[in-house]
Design a protein around this motif. Sequence first.
Motif, PDB file in Angstrom:
ATOM      1  N   UNK A  43      -0.945 -14.591 -11.325  1.00  0.00           N
ATOM      2  CA  UNK A  43      -2.255 -15.406 -11.111  1.00  0.00           C
ATOM      3  C   UNK A  43      -2.011 -16.320  -9.777  1.00  0.00           C
ATOM      4  N   UNK A  44      -0.972 -16.825  -9.506  1.00  0.00           N
ATOM      5  CA  UNK A  44      -0.693 -17.656  -8.155  1.00  0.00           C
ATOM      6  C   UNK A  44      -0.577 -16.696  -7.137  1.00  0.00           C
ATOM      7  N   UNK A  45      -0.224 -15.417  -7.104  1.00  0.00           N
ATOM      8  CA  UNK A  45      -0.215 -14.646  -5.881  1.00  0.00           C
ATOM      9  C   UNK A  45      -1.675 -14.275  -5.541  1.00  0.00           C
ATOM     10  N   UNK A  46      -2.309 -13.948  -6.844  1.00  0.00           N
ATOM     11  CA  UNK A  46      -3.771 -13.616  -6.226  1.00  0.00           C
ATOM     12  C   UNK A  46      -4.829 -14.982  -5.920  1.00  0.00           C
ATOM     13  N   UNK A  47      -4.192 -16.094  -6.010  1.00  0.00           N
ATOM     14  CA  UNK A  47      -4.660 -17.392  -5.954  1.00  0.00           C
ATOM     15  C   UNK A  47      -4.629 -17.703  -4.512  1.00  0.00           C
ATOM     16  N   UNK A  48      -3.486 -17.573  -4.047  1.00  0.00           N
ATOM     17  CA  UNK A  48      -3.075 -18.143  -2.569  1.00  0.00           C
ATOM     18  C   UNK A  48      -2.985 -17.014  -1.665  1.00  0.00           C
ATOM     19  N   UNK A  49      -2.279 -15.908  -1.901  1.00  0.00           N
ATOM     20  CA  UNK A  49      -2.157 -15.004  -0.824  1.00  0.00           C
ATOM     21  C   UNK A  49      -3.337 -14.346  -0.027  1.00  0.00           C
ATOM     22  N   UNK A  50      -3.235 -14.076   1.108  1.00  0.00           N
ATOM     23  CA  UNK A  50      -4.176 -13.209   1.756  1.00  0.00           C
ATOM     24  C   UNK A  50      -3.837 -11.584   1.510  1.00  0.00           C
TER      25      UNK A  50
END
Length: 236
Positions: free
Chosen positions: A195-202
């Motif tokens: 969830x954090x990966x797809x929230x913050x990553x480009x």
Amino acid sequence: MAQLTCKNLTLGYDNRAIQEDLNFSIDAGDYLCIVGENGSGKSTLMKTLLHLQPPISGSIEPGDGLKKNEIGYLPQQTLVQRDFPASVREIVLSGCQSRCGWRPFYNKEEKMVAQKAMEKMMIQDLADHCYRELSGGQQQRVLLARALCAAQKILLLDEPVSGLDPRVTAEMYQLIKDLNKKDGITIIMISHDIAAAVKYATHILHIGEHCFFGTKKQYLQSSLGKAFTGQEGEDE
């Protein structure tokens, strides 16, 4: 221009391959999250990017004038490290070792780099405190400040929020986002928190039995991304 380009990279130990033929590149300012199943080789990839171990085959090519001493690294913390009997200032300063060369002491400029890193992590008031007496969240800020002393261009993070409570986790993610957006530091982060990966990553690099590299949007639209994020079947 890419800061790092990996071509036909095969990872593993003792000539036993864990991942084969990985191809991806990282540009300045990217926020890359490396995700995948346990045992898929995420930490091995990070150690290989840091030249802590050689690839079985393939190449890692620096670009855009990147030098080895411009990369910072925050590894997973062990129980022994959590009990380290040193001051916060001493630990943060140790991140400047790559700047010292053969010099056996830190100069004024390096001490200023460490001071600014502590200020960015909002731990300057803890400078004289003993590291092992800090909370888990404070310790992670100290280690991130230490990594920042080396991270002039790229910061590699291996599960930086592991073991932290939800509030501290959110604070840590915000600090990392600010380093990327405000300071322009390229982030490469291993995460089990999809969830954090797809929230913050480009960009997302998914490794495992099936691999994917691309933008976050492309990942979320891919069959692998839908399966891993629990969206598979929602469009049907």
